[in-house]
Design a protein around this motif. Structure first.
Motif, short mmCIF file in Angstrom:
data_model
loop_
_atom_site.label_atom_id
_atom_site.label_comp_id
_atom_site.label_asym_id
_atom_site.label_seq_id
_atom_site.Cartn_x
_atom_site.Cartn_y
_atom_site.Cartn_z
N MET A 7 32.15 -59.42 32.21
CA MET A 7 30.92 -58.89 32.79
C MET A 7 31.27 -57.49 33.29
O MET A 7 32.07 -57.33 34.21
CB MET A 7 30.46 -59.79 33.95
N TYR A 32 32.93 -56.97 36.77
CA TYR A 32 32.45 -57.85 37.83
C TYR A 32 33.03 -59.24 37.64
O TYR A 32 32.87 -59.84 36.58
CB TYR A 32 30.92 -57.93 37.82
N TRP A 91 33.26 -63.30 39.06
CA TRP A 91 32.42 -64.27 39.77
C TRP A 91 33.24 -64.87 40.89
O TRP A 91 34.40 -65.21 40.71
CB TRP A 91 31.96 -65.38 38.82
N SER A 147 30.32 -62.13 30.16
CA SER A 147 28.99 -61.79 30.68
C SER A 147 28.05 -62.99 30.59
O SER A 147 27.26 -63.23 31.51
CB SER A 147 28.41 -60.60 29.93
N TYR A 161 28.88 -65.32 33.45
CA TYR A 161 28.44 -64.71 34.71
C TYR A 161 26.93 -64.90 34.87
O TYR A 161 26.45 -65.31 35.94
CB TYR A 161 28.79 -63.22 34.73
N ASN A 179 26.03 -68.48 35.56
CA ASN A 179 26.38 -68.76 36.96
C ASN A 179 25.33 -68.17 37.90
O ASN A 179 24.96 -68.80 38.90
CB ASN A 179 27.75 -68.19 37.31
N ARG A 209 24.27 -59.65 42.85
CA ARG A 209 24.61 -60.23 41.54
C ARG A 209 23.52 -59.93 40.51
O ARG A 209 23.82 -59.70 39.34
CB ARG A 209 24.81 -61.74 41.69
#
Length: 189
Positions: free
Chosen positions: A81, A89, A91, A104, A107, A110, A146
Motif C-alpha cells: 500500500m 503505508y 496496517w 494494497s 489494506y 482491512n 486510513r
C-alpha cells in the motif's frame, strides 16, 4: 464497478437505516447534487456535532467503499500500500502494537472491515440518545487517516487508469467531499 454501502462485504449498513444518524446521512447525501461540496459538509443548525460527524462519516465511508471496489479491479500488481516510490503505508491494529506491511488490496479490505466495526460500535456511536464515547473523535480520526491513504494510493499509483476508465470526475468529487469534511472539523492532523 462501484458498489453501495449495503453490498460491501455482503453486510448490512453499519448504522441501521431507521436511525436518526442514517437519516441525517441521507439528507446530507441529497444536498450533494444541489449545493457546493464545501457548504454541504458544514454543521447544520440544531444538529449535535457528533451526530453530524457520524452521519457524514457514513457517507464518506460509502464513497471510499466505491473507490475500493474500483481499485480492487486495477490494483493487481501493487505489492505494498503506497503513494509513490518512497511512501508506504503499513496496517496496524487499533492500539498500534501490531504493524504489518500488506498489499494494497489487503489494506483496503482491512479498511472496509475496520470501518464497519467502527460504525457498528454502539458504545462509540450510540443510537439511543446516550452521549458519544470520549474516544469517538480519536477513533474516527484513525478511520479518516486510513481513508486518506486509499485516495493517496489511487491518485499517485493509478491516476492514469482512473482517467482511462472515465471515473476521474467521480473520484475527484468523493475526494473533495472527504477533504472538505476533514478540514472543516479539523479531524486529521
Amino acid at each position: 464497478m462501484m458498489v453501495g454501502l449495503t453490498t460491501v462485504n455482503n453486510k448490512r449498513p453499519p448504522i441501521p437505516e431507521h436511525t436518526g444518524i442514517f437519516k441525517l446521512h441521507l439528507q446530507a447525501s441529497a444536498t450533494m447534487g444541489t449545493a457546493e461540496v464545501r457548504e454541504a459538509v458544514k454543521l447544520p443548525a440544531f444538529v449535535h456535532l457528533d451526530e453530524w460527524l457520524a452521519a457524514k462519516i457514513l457517507g464518506i465511508f460509502e464513497e471510499v467503499s466505491h473507490v475500493v471496489s474500483l481499485l480492487e479491479d486495477i490494483c493487481g500488481e501493487c505489492k505494498l500500500m503506497s503513494a509513490g516510490k518512497h511512501v508506504h503505508y503499513a496496517w496496524c491494529n487499533a492500539d498500534g502494537t501490531y504493524i504489518q506491511n500488506v498489499t494494497s488490496r489487503v489494506y483496503m479490505r482491512n479498511l472496509l472491515e475496520y470501518g464497519n466495526e467502527v460504525l457498528s460500535d454502539r458504545e462509540l456511536i450510540p443510537l439511543d440518545g446516550r452521549p458519544f464515547a470520549k474516544a469517538f473523535r480519536a477513533t474516527i480520526g484513525v478511520l479518516l487517516k486510513r481513508i486518506f491513504r486509499v485516495y493517496a494510493h489511487a491518485y499517485v499509483m493509478h491516476f492514469k487508469k482512473i482517467r482511462d476508465l472515465d471515473v476521474e470526475g467521480q473520484m475527484n468529487y468523493c475526494f473533495k467531499h472527504f477533504l472538505f469534511f476533514v478540514r472543516e472539523f479539523d479531524l486529521v492532523s
